[in-house]
Design an enzyme around this catalytic site. Structure first.
Site: not given
Ligand code: NAD
Length: 372
Positions: A138, A223
């Site tokens: 999401k 949320y």
């Molecule tokens: P994060 O920054 O920790 O991880 C993102 C990942 O994507 C990294 O490994 C990064 O290297 C990679 N990536 C690939 N292409 C990229 C680019 N062009 N620029 C930047 N990073 C790039 O973020 P996250 O917290 O893991 O969030 C990722 C997704 O998960 C988001 O859509 C977020 O909304 C979602 N999320 C959902 C929940 C949940 O509870 N459902 C919780 C946290 C995050």
């Protein structure tokens, strides 16, 4: 005696069987009388090995019906680390340039897209084109138009599109929904959803409109939007919204810091919600009906979720959300199981239509009608 290995050892199953077990899968051996799971196991590749991807990978180690078998990442060192940690075969590892060839890999059923928001659309389109089921985090996309294109692409490719709405499988949440459906709150009148946290590092992608698609609304406000729908059991038909910004340097144009928004539902029920990147201690849902109420606090964090109703404390078990979500998604994909609250692309497009309407209401200062 909680691990599957203990369970198998107790049964005296050979090392060979233990080695083969992951392919067929075994019931979570909470109690030893449970029959082993013999259905298909969903073989998943995670794309985006960041913070949340790591959490999902860890949680999947306890899954019965799903298994992490592949990786997609732009960072070779992360791939190496994850390969040794989770025993991932080299042939199941991809980068963003070569991952379309996953099409020819018969050992991967689904790709779970866990990249920054604005990349979800293109990545899911590529997953669909490769003929794999898509699981997407999401917000599924950064607007309803992109979201609908993802739904259409997956339909055309005859693959499922599911969204990481982990709360749809959370026991206390489901109990409130059960109580509502059985009329225990009476006619629903009001919902309040407060979702937010104080965001840190100003250079992170969540504060970059190009990658996040917006600000707090895309990340945490969603949320309250999604919660207002599964708590009331209705979809809002109008919205009003107001934005406040205390720090225009950190929260640039198009990156919302705080938005308060109000919904009206077809039954006449109303909602009042808050989405923010600039206040802590906000993770609360309140549902009020003619005969009773429900309160969840925390309501959407990783847990434990806590709550009470007019009948007392909610005592349903604490679960690891992502473990249950992935096992349930396996059953949705392979057995066509229908969850109590949908987690499909159409469900996500509704949230995106509401987000589009909220941003429009902020911009115009007017009440915006939402149609689905
Ligand atoms: P994060 O920054 O920790 O991880 C993102 C990942 O994507 C990294 O490994 C990064 O290297 C990679 N990536 C690939 N292409 C990229 C680019 N062009 N620029 C930047 N990073 C790039 O973020 P996250 O917290 O893991 O969030 C990722 C997704 O998960 C988001 O859509 C977020 O909304 C979602 N999320 C959902 C929940 C949940 O509870 N459902 C919780 C946290 C995050």
């Amino acid at each position: 005696m909680n691990s599957r290995r203990d369970f198998l050892q107790k049964l005296g199953i050979s090392a060979l069987a233990l080695h083969l077990a992951p392919l067929s899968g075994w019931a979570n051996s909470k109690n030893n009388t449970e029959a082993p799971y013999e259905g298909r196991v969903l073989r998943v590749a995670i794309m985006g090995l960041g913070g949340y991807g790591t959490r999902v990978a860890e949680a999947m180690q306890s899954c019965t019906k799903a298994k992490l078998v592949g990786l997609v990442s732009g960072t070779p060192s992360k791939i190496k680390d994850w390969q040794s940690k989770y025993g991932i075969a080299e042939k199941n590892c991809y980068n963003y340039e070569n991952f379309d060839s996953i099409k020819n890999n018969p050992d991967i059923d689904a790709v779970y897209v866990i990249t920054p928001n604005a990349l979800h659309h293109d990545m899911v389109l590529r997953v669909a084109k490769a003929g794999k089921h898509a699981i997407c985090e999401k917000p599924m996309a950064v607007n309803a138009k992109e979201g609908q294109a993802m739904v259409d692409a997956c339909k055309k490719a005859n693959v499922k599109l599911l969204v990481g709405y982990r709360m749809h499988f959370e026991p206390k949440t489901l109990e409130v929904i059960r109580m509502r459906n059985s009329g225990e709150f009476g006619k629903i009148l009001f919902f309040q959803g407060q979702c937010g946290f104080k965001i840190g590092d100003p250079t992170q992608w969540r504060l970059n409109k190009q990658l996040a698609g917006g600000g707090s609304m895309m990340d945490i406000g969603i949320y309250a939007i999604n919660g207002s729908r599964y708590m009331t059991g209705e979809d809002p038909v109008w919205v009003t919204a107001q934005e406040t910004k205390t720090d225009p340097v950190k929260f640039k144009e198009g990156v919302d810091e705080t938005i308060q928004f109000q919904f009206g539902f077809p039954s006449g029920a109303v909602a009042s919600c808050l989405s923010t990147y600039n206040m802590n201690n906000l993770d609360r849902f309140f549902l009020d009906g003619e005969k009773g109420f429900a309160e969840l606090q925390p309501s959407t964090g990783y847990g434990p979720i806590q709550g009470r109703t007019h009948k007392g404390e909610l005592t349903q078990p604490v679960t690891t959300h992502q473990t249950v979500q992935m096992d349930e998604m396996s059953a949705i994909i392979f057995d066509n199981k229908q969850p109590v609250v949908p987690v499909n692309g159409e469900e996500a497009v509704k949230d995106l239509k509401i987000i589009d309407a909220i941003y429009q209401a902020v911009k115009t200062g007017s009440k915006v009608t939402i149609s689905y």
